[in-house]
Design an enzyme around this catalytic site. Structure first.
Site, PDB file in Angstrom:
ATOM      1  N   ASP A  38       0.838  -1.200   0.000  1.00  0.00           N
ATOM      2  CA  ASP A  38       0.000   0.000   0.000  1.00  0.00           C
ATOM      3  C   ASP A  38       0.874   1.251   0.000  1.00  0.00           C
ATOM      4  O   ASP A  38       2.012   1.233   0.486  1.00  0.00           O
ATOM      5  CB  ASP A  38      -0.897   0.008   1.236  1.00  0.00           C
ATOM      6  CG  ASP A  38      -2.125   0.884   1.064  1.00  0.00           C
ATOM      7  OD1 ASP A  38      -3.193   0.349   0.728  1.00  0.00           O
ATOM      8  OD2 ASP A  38      -2.004   2.106   1.255  1.00  0.00           O
ATOM      9  N   TYR A 157     -10.802   6.782 -15.435  1.00  0.00           N
ATOM     10  CA  TYR A 157     -11.108   5.587 -14.652  1.00  0.00           C
ATOM     11  C   TYR A 157     -11.797   4.535 -15.526  1.00  0.00           C
ATOM     12  O   TYR A 157     -11.414   3.355 -15.522  1.00  0.00           O
ATOM     13  CB  TYR A 157     -12.005   5.964 -13.476  1.00  0.00           C
ATOM     14  CG  TYR A 157     -12.311   4.827 -12.541  1.00  0.00           C
ATOM     15  CD1 TYR A 157     -11.439   4.504 -11.511  1.00  0.00           C
ATOM     16  CD2 TYR A 157     -13.485   4.082 -12.680  1.00  0.00           C
ATOM     17  CE1 TYR A 157     -11.720   3.457 -10.641  1.00  0.00           C
ATOM     18  CE2 TYR A 157     -13.769   3.034 -11.818  1.00  0.00           C
ATOM     19  CZ  TYR A 157     -12.892   2.723 -10.802  1.00  0.00           C
ATOM     20  OH  TYR A 157     -13.178   1.690  -9.947  1.00  0.00           O
ATOM     21  N   LYS A 161     -10.297   0.800 -16.577  1.00  0.00           N
ATOM     22  CA  LYS A 161     -10.953  -0.445 -16.208  1.00  0.00           C
ATOM     23  C   LYS A 161     -11.341  -1.268 -17.436  1.00  0.00           C
ATOM     24  O   LYS A 161     -11.270  -2.503 -17.415  1.00  0.00           O
ATOM     25  CB  LYS A 161     -12.175  -0.163 -15.323  1.00  0.00           C
ATOM     26  CG  LYS A 161     -11.831   0.495 -13.994  1.00  0.00           C
ATOM     27  CD  LYS A 161     -10.846  -0.333 -13.180  1.00  0.00           C
ATOM     28  CE  LYS A 161     -10.582   0.278 -11.816  1.00  0.00           C
ATOM     29  NZ  LYS A 161      -9.641  -0.525 -11.004  1.00  0.00           N
TER      30      LYS A 161
END
Length: 251
Positions: A38, A157, A161
């Protein structure tokens, strides 16, 4: 919970919050050695501490997934820490500004593409090699319902995707005979901490209305599907895209 991932090492990017954190806990509960990768080092360490307190095995690795050298180091860390690599959940991502294409800042476009698309390529590039050397395994790329649908004001975005689905299919074709399966998951709008803390009730109600099931999804529901796809029970499942969206995409 069973131990279907006993002695198997799995990387989860974006593993310190939301869907990623739910995947970390689900996989650890089923015996996996989980690398919690992360951007936020403190949150990653906290997630690892929570896993260990519950009796699981995990290690934290802080990185920016849009940096290919950092991604390479992440995979090396996983192999050196736990002795190999079985799988990965490539989940890290960002949303970007809510603007139509004509108003979208070029630098913002590039940042979303870097984190949501290029980083998945970097991850798979190094993960696939390590997984093959370890004897095979499985990768799940976290896509979205917007991998097959449009959404106004989210051009980068949505583009990212959509591209992840194509890359997932290509990787599955390339690596099936090498003992590696690659699939994608498409969550609907999920009740993550971000939604709980920062979304006003009117916006939340509007998003709920988009899902015929009448609610948002929960992170453990996405984690359950992800764990199945990673497991040997899904041994004939590869190159495919699996929705967990309360019938959002059925409309």
């Amino acid at each position: 919970m069973n131990n279907r991932f006993e002695s198997k090492t799995i990387i989860v990017t974006g593993g310190a919050s939301g869907i990623g954190e739910a995947c970390v806990h689900r996989l650890a509960q089923e015996g996996a050695n989980v690398v919690v990768a992360d951007l936020n080092a403190d949150h990653a360490e906290k997630t690892v501490a929570d896993v260990k307190q519950a009796g699981g095995k995990a290690a934290a690795f802080a990185l920016d997934v849009s940096d290919p050298e950092a991604v390479k180091a992440m995979v090396t860390f996983a192999v050196e820490t736990f002795g190999g690599l079985y799988g990965a959940v490539n989940n890290a991502g960002i949303g970007g500004p809510a603007l139509p294409i004509g108003d979208h800042d070029i630098d913002s476009w590039k940042k979303v593409i870097d984190v949501d698309l290029n980083a998945v390529f970097y991850c798979m590039k190094y993960e696939l090699e390590a997984i093959e050397k370890s004897g095979g395994g499985s990768i799940v790329n976290m896509a979205s319902i917007l991998a097959t649908n449009g959404f106004a004001t989210a051009p980068a975005y949505v583009a990212s995707k959509h591209a992840i689905i194509g890359m997932t299919k290509s990787a599955a074709l390339e690596y099936s005979k090498r003992g590696i399966r690659v699939n994608a998951v498409g969550p609907g709008f999920i009740n993550t901490p971000l939604f709980k803390e920062k979304m006003d009730q009117e916006t939340r109600d509007a998003l709920v209305s988009l899902h015929p099931i009448g609610r948002l999804g929960e992170t453990p529901e996405v984690a359950a599907l992800t764990a199945f796809l990673l497991a040997e029970e899904a041994s004939f499942v590869t190159g495919s895209y699996h929705l967990v969206d309360g019938a959002y995409s059925a409309q």
